[in-house]
Design a protein around this motif. Structure first.
Motif, short mmCIF file in Angstrom:
data_model
loop_
_atom_site.label_atom_id
_atom_site.label_comp_id
_atom_site.label_asym_id
_atom_site.label_seq_id
_atom_site.Cartn_x
_atom_site.Cartn_y
_atom_site.Cartn_z
N UNK A 7 0.80 -1.22 0.00
CA UNK A 7 0.00 0.00 0.00
C UNK A 7 0.84 1.27 0.00
N UNK A 8 2.15 1.16 0.19
CA UNK A 8 3.00 2.33 0.19
C UNK A 8 3.38 2.82 -1.19
N UNK A 9 3.02 2.09 -2.24
CA UNK A 9 3.38 2.51 -3.60
C UNK A 9 2.71 3.83 -3.94
N UNK A 10 3.50 4.78 -4.36
CA UNK A 10 2.98 6.09 -4.73
C UNK A 10 2.74 6.14 -6.24
N UNK A 11 1.66 6.78 -6.66
CA UNK A 11 1.41 6.91 -8.10
C UNK A 11 2.58 7.59 -8.80
N UNK A 12 2.98 7.03 -9.94
CA UNK A 12 4.12 7.55 -10.69
C UNK A 12 3.78 8.78 -11.52
N UNK A 13 2.48 9.02 -11.74
CA UNK A 13 2.05 10.16 -12.55
C UNK A 13 0.59 10.47 -12.26
N UNK A 14 0.06 11.46 -12.96
CA UNK A 14 -1.34 11.83 -12.79
C UNK A 14 -2.20 11.37 -13.95
N UNK A 15 -1.61 10.59 -14.86
CA UNK A 15 -2.35 10.09 -16.01
C UNK A 15 -1.65 8.90 -16.61
N UNK A 16 -2.26 8.32 -17.61
CA UNK A 16 -1.71 7.17 -18.31
C UNK A 16 -0.70 7.67 -19.35
N UNK A 32 -0.72 0.69 -9.90
CA UNK A 32 -0.19 -0.61 -9.49
C UNK A 32 0.30 -0.49 -8.05
N UNK A 33 -0.14 -1.38 -7.18
CA UNK A 33 0.26 -1.33 -5.78
C UNK A 33 1.67 -1.87 -5.56
N UNK A 34 2.25 -2.50 -6.54
CA UNK A 34 3.62 -2.99 -6.41
C UNK A 34 4.63 -1.90 -6.72
N UNK A 45 -10.05 2.35 -24.04
CA UNK A 45 -9.73 1.67 -25.30
C UNK A 45 -8.40 0.90 -25.29
N UNK A 46 -7.38 1.43 -24.61
CA UNK A 46 -6.05 0.82 -24.68
C UNK A 46 -5.74 -0.18 -23.56
N UNK A 47 -6.46 -0.14 -22.46
CA UNK A 47 -6.33 -1.10 -21.36
C UNK A 47 -4.87 -1.29 -20.90
N UNK A 48 -4.19 -0.17 -20.64
CA UNK A 48 -2.79 -0.25 -20.26
C UNK A 48 -2.56 -0.85 -18.87
N UNK A 49 -3.53 -0.76 -17.96
CA UNK A 49 -3.36 -1.38 -16.64
C UNK A 49 -3.25 -2.89 -16.79
N UNK A 50 -4.09 -3.49 -17.60
CA UNK A 50 -4.04 -4.93 -17.85
C UNK A 50 -2.72 -5.29 -18.55
N UNK A 51 -2.30 -4.49 -19.51
CA UNK A 51 -1.04 -4.73 -20.21
C UNK A 51 0.13 -4.69 -19.23
N UNK A 52 0.08 -3.75 -18.27
CA UNK A 52 1.14 -3.66 -17.26
C UNK A 52 1.22 -4.96 -16.46
N UNK A 53 0.07 -5.48 -16.04
CA UNK A 53 0.05 -6.75 -15.31
C UNK A 53 0.64 -7.87 -16.18
N UNK A 60 -2.02 -6.57 -8.29
CA UNK A 60 -3.10 -5.79 -7.68
C UNK A 60 -2.92 -4.30 -7.96
N UNK A 61 -4.04 -3.66 -8.31
CA UNK A 61 -4.06 -2.22 -8.57
C UNK A 61 -5.23 -1.60 -7.83
N UNK A 62 -5.15 -0.31 -7.60
CA UNK A 62 -6.23 0.44 -6.96
C UNK A 62 -6.66 1.57 -7.88
N UNK A 63 -7.95 1.80 -7.92
CA UNK A 63 -8.49 2.87 -8.77
C UNK A 63 -8.12 4.23 -8.19
#
Length: 80
Positions: A7-16, A32-34, A45-53, A60-63
């Motif tokens: 849960x300590x993972x900080x978002x790397x950006x403010x967008x995709x 991504x929580x990792x 349309x691009x589903x980059x979160x799934x591609x990242x996994x 695990x990811x959080x919205x």
């Protein structure tokens, strides 16, 4: 069920970033929580979160915003 200890993972950006580079938009953002990678949702349309996994096996990811507390497990394809 996964033990969520990242849960300590900080978002790397403010967008995709990949969507921004292509000039595309997104429906929702997930972090991504990792590792903190921010990517567009499965409803985008691009589903980059799934591609990242698929590329990293980070399960695990959080919205975003994180206040929603909804977490998604890509392995089991369900909320955790």
């Amino acid at each position: 069920m996964h033990a969520i200890d990242h849960l300590g993972a900080r978002p790397s950006s403010t967008g995709c970033a990949p969507c921004r580079e292509r000039g595309d938009g997104w429906a929702e953002l997930w972090v991504c929580l990792t590792c903190g990678w921010v990517a567009c949702s499965g409803g985008s349309p691009n589903q980059h979160a799934r591609a990242h996994y698929e590329e990293t096996d980070h399960p695990v990811a959080v919205r975003l915003p994180p206040a929603s507390r909804l977490q998604w497990c890509h392995v089991h394809r369900c909320a955790v």
